[in-house]
Design a protein around this motif. Structure first.
Motif, short mmCIF file in Angstrom:
data_model
loop_
_atom_site.label_atom_id
_atom_site.label_comp_id
_atom_site.label_asym_id
_atom_site.label_seq_id
_atom_site.Cartn_x
_atom_site.Cartn_y
_atom_site.Cartn_z
N ALA A 132 0.83 -1.20 0.00
CA ALA A 132 0.00 0.00 0.00
C ALA A 132 0.86 1.25 0.00
CB ALA A 132 -0.94 -0.02 1.21
N ALA A 133 1.87 1.28 0.84
CA ALA A 133 2.72 2.47 0.94
C ALA A 133 3.96 2.38 0.04
CB ALA A 133 3.16 2.68 2.39
N ARG A 134 4.19 1.22 -0.56
CA ARG A 134 5.37 0.97 -1.40
C ARG A 134 6.67 1.28 -0.63
NH1 ARG A 134 6.28 -1.88 -5.78
NH2 ARG A 134 7.81 -0.40 -6.60
N VAL A 135 6.85 0.64 0.46
CA VAL A 135 8.09 0.76 1.23
C VAL A 135 8.57 -0.64 1.61
CG1 VAL A 135 7.52 3.06 2.11
CG2 VAL A 135 6.89 1.05 3.44
N CYS A 136 9.86 -0.75 1.89
CA CYS A 136 10.38 -2.07 2.22
C CYS A 136 11.45 -1.97 3.30
CB CYS A 136 10.92 -2.79 0.99
SG CYS A 136 12.45 -2.09 0.33
N GLY A 137 11.86 -3.12 3.80
CA GLY A 137 12.89 -3.14 4.83
C GLY A 137 13.51 -4.51 4.95
N VAL A 138 14.67 -4.55 5.62
CA VAL A 138 15.30 -5.82 5.95
C VAL A 138 15.76 -5.74 7.40
CG1 VAL A 138 17.55 -5.09 5.04
CG2 VAL A 138 17.05 -7.52 5.28
N CYS A 139 15.57 -6.84 8.13
CA CYS A 139 15.88 -6.85 9.56
C CYS A 139 16.65 -8.11 9.91
CB CYS A 139 14.57 -6.79 10.36
SG CYS A 139 14.80 -7.01 12.13
N HIS A 140 17.77 -7.94 10.60
CA HIS A 140 18.58 -9.06 11.09
C HIS A 140 18.32 -9.24 12.58
CE1 HIS A 140 22.29 -9.99 13.46
NE2 HIS A 140 22.27 -11.06 12.70
N ALA A 141 17.98 -10.46 12.97
CA ALA A 141 17.75 -10.73 14.39
C ALA A 141 18.28 -12.11 14.76
CB ALA A 141 16.26 -10.64 14.71
N GLY A 142 19.34 -12.15 15.52
CA GLY A 142 19.72 -13.37 16.20
C GLY A 142 18.89 -13.44 17.46
N TRP A 143 19.28 -14.27 18.40
CA TRP A 143 18.42 -14.34 19.60
C TRP A 143 18.48 -13.05 20.40
CZ3 TRP A 143 19.85 -13.84 24.65
CH2 TRP A 143 21.20 -14.06 24.99
N ARG A 144 19.63 -12.38 20.38
CA ARG A 144 19.73 -11.11 21.13
C ARG A 144 18.85 -10.02 20.53
NH1 ARG A 144 23.79 -11.31 24.87
NH2 ARG A 144 25.26 -13.02 24.59
N GLY A 145 18.90 -9.91 19.20
CA GLY A 145 18.06 -8.92 18.52
C GLY A 145 16.58 -9.27 18.66
N THR A 146 16.29 -10.56 18.60
CA THR A 146 14.92 -11.03 18.81
C THR A 146 14.45 -10.61 20.20
OG1 THR A 146 15.29 -12.91 17.33
CG2 THR A 146 13.44 -13.07 18.87
N ALA A 147 15.30 -10.85 21.20
CA ALA A 147 14.96 -10.49 22.59
C ALA A 147 14.74 -8.99 22.75
CB ALA A 147 16.05 -10.96 23.54
N LYS A 148 15.46 -8.19 21.96
CA LYS A 148 15.31 -6.73 22.03
C LYS A 148 14.12 -6.26 21.19
CE LYS A 148 20.13 -6.10 23.15
NZ LYS A 148 21.48 -6.19 22.60
N GLY A 149 13.47 -7.20 20.51
CA GLY A 149 12.26 -6.86 19.77
C GLY A 149 12.50 -6.06 18.51
N ILE A 150 13.66 -6.25 17.87
CA ILE A 150 13.99 -5.38 16.73
C ILE A 150 13.00 -5.52 15.58
CG2 ILE A 150 15.65 -7.03 15.74
CD1 ILE A 150 17.22 -4.55 14.74
N LEU A 151 12.42 -6.70 15.39
CA LEU A 151 11.53 -6.86 14.24
C LEU A 151 10.25 -6.02 14.41
CD1 LEU A 151 11.27 -8.12 11.50
CD2 LEU A 151 10.52 -10.26 12.57
N GLY A 152 9.72 -6.01 15.61
CA GLY A 152 8.55 -5.17 15.88
C GLY A 152 8.91 -3.69 15.75
N LYS A 153 10.12 -3.33 16.17
CA LYS A 153 10.56 -1.94 16.06
C LYS A 153 10.75 -1.53 14.61
CE LYS A 153 12.59 -2.01 20.65
NZ LYS A 153 13.77 -2.14 21.49
N THR A 154 11.15 -2.49 13.77
CA THR A 154 11.31 -2.20 12.34
C THR A 154 9.94 -1.86 11.74
OG1 THR A 154 13.16 -3.75 12.27
CG2 THR A 154 12.22 -3.09 10.16
N VAL A 155 8.94 -2.65 12.08
CA VAL A 155 7.57 -2.37 11.60
C VAL A 155 7.12 -0.99 12.07
CG1 VAL A 155 5.14 -3.07 11.78
CG2 VAL A 155 6.93 -4.82 11.48
N ALA A 156 7.37 -0.69 13.34
CA ALA A 156 6.95 0.60 13.89
C ALA A 156 7.65 1.77 13.19
CB ALA A 156 7.23 0.64 15.40
N GLN A 157 8.94 1.60 12.89
CA GLN A 157 9.68 2.66 12.20
C GLN A 157 9.21 2.81 10.75
OE1 GLN A 157 12.43 4.84 13.42
NE2 GLN A 157 11.09 4.28 15.11
N MET A 158 8.87 1.71 10.11
CA MET A 158 8.35 1.79 8.74
C MET A 158 7.03 2.56 8.73
SD MET A 158 9.28 -2.00 7.20
CE MET A 158 8.63 -1.74 5.53
N ALA A 159 6.24 2.37 9.77
CA ALA A 159 4.96 3.09 9.87
C ALA A 159 5.19 4.56 10.18
CB ALA A 159 4.09 2.44 10.95
N GLU A 160 6.03 4.81 11.18
CA GLU A 160 6.22 6.20 11.65
C GLU A 160 6.99 7.05 10.64
OE1 GLU A 160 7.85 6.37 15.66
OE2 GLU A 160 8.75 8.32 15.16
#
Ligand SMILES: [Zn+2]
Length: 266
Positions: A132-160
């Motif tokens: 819909a917005a024609r935007v994209c992203g890539v996110c790297h998450a090992g267990w540490r990044g997963t624990a820090k919730g980076i994937l959810g933060k990536t979605v939030a930043q794409m929205a904001e």
């Protein structure tokens, strides 16, 4: 493997795509590059004992196969943290054509012809796209990044920052180590639960004195919490450790290895 995933052969290059992503993209494999030794052959990472010349040649081969401009490959700098950076014109080409301005495990953009690259050799590399917005992203998450919730933060930043809508976004988690193969001590699930709370528990399996964490499961839950619809969350189902002949697995190789990538380009 998820039914939406396809294995693609283009010349010597082998990579995987997902039918849910109607833009140029790929999850690369070991096959189709010029590197030798433990990096044989499509190593896309600098600093892995490979020559810079080989890595650059591999990017050129990948650019040809995907039909993307090699000069505009833009790379993540992966430090297992949770920073997300927006790639604007000034930053395009960072990591390959010019030095990086960031240490970001996730990068996002609204620019066309700007292939974003995230790396993994067991870690979860996720490609994100909002038609819909024609935007994209890539996110790297090992267990540490997963624990820090980076994937959810990536979605939030794409929205904001880029006007993406979580309800129309599609996320595809690429080849990565899956629960059966990801054996840890208690420190991993403990730290994940400390940072993410009880939501982690359904994704932790106890096996004797060891633990097995479902990283894709936790990341899928983070995506759902960020507003993605369940049907728009895809796990490739490809395990780097089980399929170590096709993919580099950090665990399988004890770290002596090349690196594959997830790439997406509007
Ligand atoms: Zn496995």
């Amino acid at each position: 493997m998820d039914q939406t995933m396809r294995r693609v052969q283009k010349g010597a290059l082998t990579y995987y795509v997902c039918t849910r992503l109607p833009v140029r993209h790929a999850f690369t494999t070991k096959f189709g590059g010029v590197s030798a030794g433990p990096c044989e052959s499509l190593n896309l990472g600098f600093g892995r004992g490979d020559t810079e010349e080989n890595v650059r040649k591999n990017y050129a081969l990948l650019a040809d196969a995907l039909g993307v401009p090699a000069a505009r490959f833009t790379l993540t700098k992966q430090i297992h943290e949770d920073e997300v950076s927006v790639v604007s014109e000034q930053e395009s080409g960072m990591g390959l054509q010019k030095p990086m301005a960031w240490q970001s495990d996730a990068i996002i953009t609204a620019l066309g012809d700007t292939p974003l690259v995230g790396f993994g050799a067991d870690c979860v590399v996720t490609l994100l796209y909002d038609p819909a917005a024609r935007v994209c992203g890539v996110c790297h998450a090992g267990w540490r990044g997963t624990a820090k919730g980076i994937l959810g933060k990536t979605v939030a930043q794409m929205a904001e920052k880029l006007g993406a809508h979580p309800e129309t976004m599609v996320a595809v988690m690429g080849p990565s180590i899956h629960q059966e193969c990801f054996e840890t001590d208690s420190d991993v699930p403990d730290e994940m639960e400390r940072l993410l709370g009880a939501m982690v528990r359904p994704f932790v399996m106890e096996k004797g004195e060891k633990f097995h964490v479902d990283l894709q499961g936790v990341n899928a839950a983070l995506l759902a919490r960020a507003g993605l619809r369940p049907e728009n969350i895809v796990d490739s189902g490809l395990c780097t450790m089980c399929e170590h002949q096709t993919f580099w697995s950090h665990r399988h190789t004890n770290g002596v290895r090349g690196v594959q990538a997830g790439v997406i380009c509007l």
